[in-house]
Write an enzyme that holds these catalytic residues in place. Structure first.
Site, mmCIF file in Angstrom:
data_model
loop_
_atom_site.group_PDB
_atom_site.id
_atom_site.type_symbol
_atom_site.label_atom_id
_atom_site.label_comp_id
_atom_site.label_asym_id
_atom_site.label_seq_id
_atom_site.Cartn_x
_atom_site.Cartn_y
_atom_site.Cartn_z
ATOM 1 N N GLY A 149 6.584 -3.080 6.396
ATOM 2 C CA GLY A 149 5.281 -3.527 6.502
ATOM 3 C C GLY A 149 5.535 -4.138 8.179
ATOM 4 N N ARG B 152 -1.376 -13.013 6.304
ATOM 5 C CA ARG B 152 -0.599 -11.964 5.925
ATOM 6 C C ARG B 152 0.085 -12.584 4.647
ATOM 7 N NH1 ARG B 152 -0.976 -7.159 8.272
ATOM 8 N NH2 ARG B 152 0.943 -5.863 7.272
ATOM 9 N N ARG C 217 -1.655 4.361 2.591
ATOM 10 C CA ARG C 217 -1.981 5.133 0.863
ATOM 11 C C ARG C 217 -1.621 6.257 1.973
ATOM 12 N NH1 ARG C 217 -5.740 2.397 -2.984
ATOM 13 N NH2 ARG C 217 -4.572 3.715 -4.301
ATOM 14 N N ALA D 44 -5.319 -0.065 5.063
ATOM 15 C CA ALA D 44 -4.249 0.213 4.074
ATOM 16 C C ALA D 44 -4.296 1.524 3.428
ATOM 17 C CB ALA D 44 -5.190 -0.543 2.367
ATOM 18 N N SER E 11 -3.125 -7.229 0.098
ATOM 19 C CA SER E 11 -3.845 -8.035 1.207
ATOM 20 C C SER E 11 -5.378 -7.672 1.734
ATOM 21 C CB SER E 11 -3.276 -7.435 2.171
ATOM 22 O OG SER E 11 -2.929 -6.074 2.452
ATOM 23 N N CYS E 12 -6.348 -6.046 1.750
ATOM 24 C CA CYS E 12 -7.032 -5.732 2.213
ATOM 25 C C CYS E 12 -8.468 -6.366 1.300
ATOM 26 C CB CYS E 12 -7.882 -4.235 2.574
ATOM 27 S SG CYS E 12 -7.314 -3.332 1.131
ATOM 28 N N HIS F 155 0.741 -1.277 0.250
ATOM 29 C CA HIS F 155 0.725 -0.217 0.273
ATOM 30 C C HIS F 155 0.945 0.418 0.180
ATOM 31 C CE1 HIS F 155 -3.176 -2.912 1.247
ATOM 32 N NE2 HIS F 155 -2.474 -3.307 1.966
ATOM 33 N N ILE G 52 -8.376 -9.303 10.656
ATOM 34 C CA ILE G 52 -8.115 -10.025 9.981
ATOM 35 C C ILE G 52 -8.427 -11.056 10.420
ATOM 36 C CG2 ILE G 52 -6.095 -11.586 9.647
ATOM 37 C CD1 ILE G 52 -4.777 -8.992 9.287
ATOM 38 N N ASP H 236 2.628 0.003 8.138
ATOM 39 C CA ASP H 236 2.696 -0.644 9.256
ATOM 40 C C ASP H 236 3.189 -1.024 10.348
ATOM 41 O OD1 ASP H 236 0.275 -1.289 8.509
ATOM 42 O OD2 ASP H 236 0.559 -3.282 8.253
#
Length: 325
Positions: A128, A148, A319, A315, A59-60, A28, A174, A297
């Site tokens: 990350g 992940r 971004r 995310a 990933s989202c 992201h 998650i 992250d």
């Protein structure tokens, strides 16, 4: 578009300056950083490093893949190697950045061919986070998963075709997304958390009580206030989850108890807090080196209601950070 090598050499020859920017991480924050640089400094020489085989995984969007809304993992990408190249970005796949030398302004890159150093004028890091692994017996058994990134998403999806009883440990975003997908697929699904409600970091009890009732109506059971103590196996695979209050049969276990910043490799290089988050200013610059920017992250986010900085691994936040940097 980014200037090609012959143009760069001409600029250097006649006294021009081309900024060499290295971006590490293509998810992201890294994706957004590259797009912003392309818009704001078309003369920049951009080098993008990705440790994996595919770039900019979304990933989202994993839940949509688990529920067969997205047809494949290949559809869950902001961009790919070819699209970056088409924009003039120098892409380095299967290239793991393992160290930074802020004084020399170089990074160390590890590939299948060995290690090499590359110089930069400005460096953007998006390292990350990695899943937290709780220190209990049984986490090395088969059919126990984390979620992940692309590879784990593929494994969790593949397991859905044969799973009968699943236990998800952790009721954050998650964990609930995985549990919902499994329950919708007709799998007997139980969520366990040490806290008393689902999504406890994000919602008050007035909301979570409604959600928990709705989840139960759709086949997803929740057990809060329980600490997982052991995963018991049978013939090398998971068979039961043991907590301080009960036992739950399972042929599949997904661990989703949170993430920690992937910053151990930056120890002694950049300033980090006691939890490992890189300390940055409002421009996402490292407080220990203004030529290094960090986002995603591995950093903390200003929490608007209080002004405090918190770990909010979303995310949308990553971004925005990529644009700011």
């Amino acid at each position: 578009m980014v200037l090609k090598c012959d143009t760069i050499n001409l600029l250097k020859k006649f006294g021009g300056f081309v900024m060499k920017i290295i971006v590490v991480g293509t998810s992201h924050a890294g994706y957004e950083a590259v797009q912003t640089i392309l818009k704001e400094d078309s003369n920049a020489e951009i080098h993008l490093y990705e440790r994996g085989e595919t770039a900019s995984f979304l990933s989202c969007g994993i839940q949509s893949y688990l529920e067969d809304i997205s047809p494949s993992l290949d559809s869950l990408h902001y961009a790919n190697e070819e699209s970056y190249k088409d924009q003039g970005v120098n892409v380095h796949m299967n290239s793991d950045v393992v160290s930074v030398n802020p004084e020399a302004k170089t990074i160390t890159v590890k590939t299948a061919d060995g290690e090499s150093e590359e110089s930069y004028d400005k460096l953007f890091l998006s390292p990350g986070a990695v899943p937290i692994e709780i220190p209990i017996p049984g986490t090395d058994l088969d059919n126990l998963y984390y979620l992940r990134g692309r590879n784990w998403a593929d494994k969790v999806k593949e397991r859905m075709s044969s799973a009968k009883k699943a236990v998800v440990v952790g009721s954050g975003y998650i964990g609930i997304e995985v549990a919902e997908a499994y329950a919708k697929a007709g799998i007997d699904t139980t969520v366990i958390d040490s806290l008393n409600t689902i999504l406890p970091t994000y919602l008050d009890k007035e909301f979570t009580s409604v959600l928990q009732e709705n989840a139960l109506e759709h086949g997803m059971k929740f057990h809060g206030g329980e600490k997982v103590q052991e995963i018991i196996g049978e013939n090398g695979s998971v068979a039961k989850v043991v907590t301080d209050k009960g036992e739950y049969e399972a042929d599949t276990v997904v661990m989703a108890v949170g993430v920690r910043p992937n910053t151990q490799w930056l120890d002694g290089i950049l300033a980090r807090n006691e939890r490992g988050f890189v300390e940055v200013n409002e421009h996402m610059q490292s407080t220990s080196n203004p030529d290094i920017y960090v986002a995603g992250d591995a950093t903390l986010i200003p929490f608007a209601p209080t002004g405090e900085k918190r770990a909010i691994a979303l995310a949308s936040n990553a971004r925005r950070q990529g644009v700011i940097a």
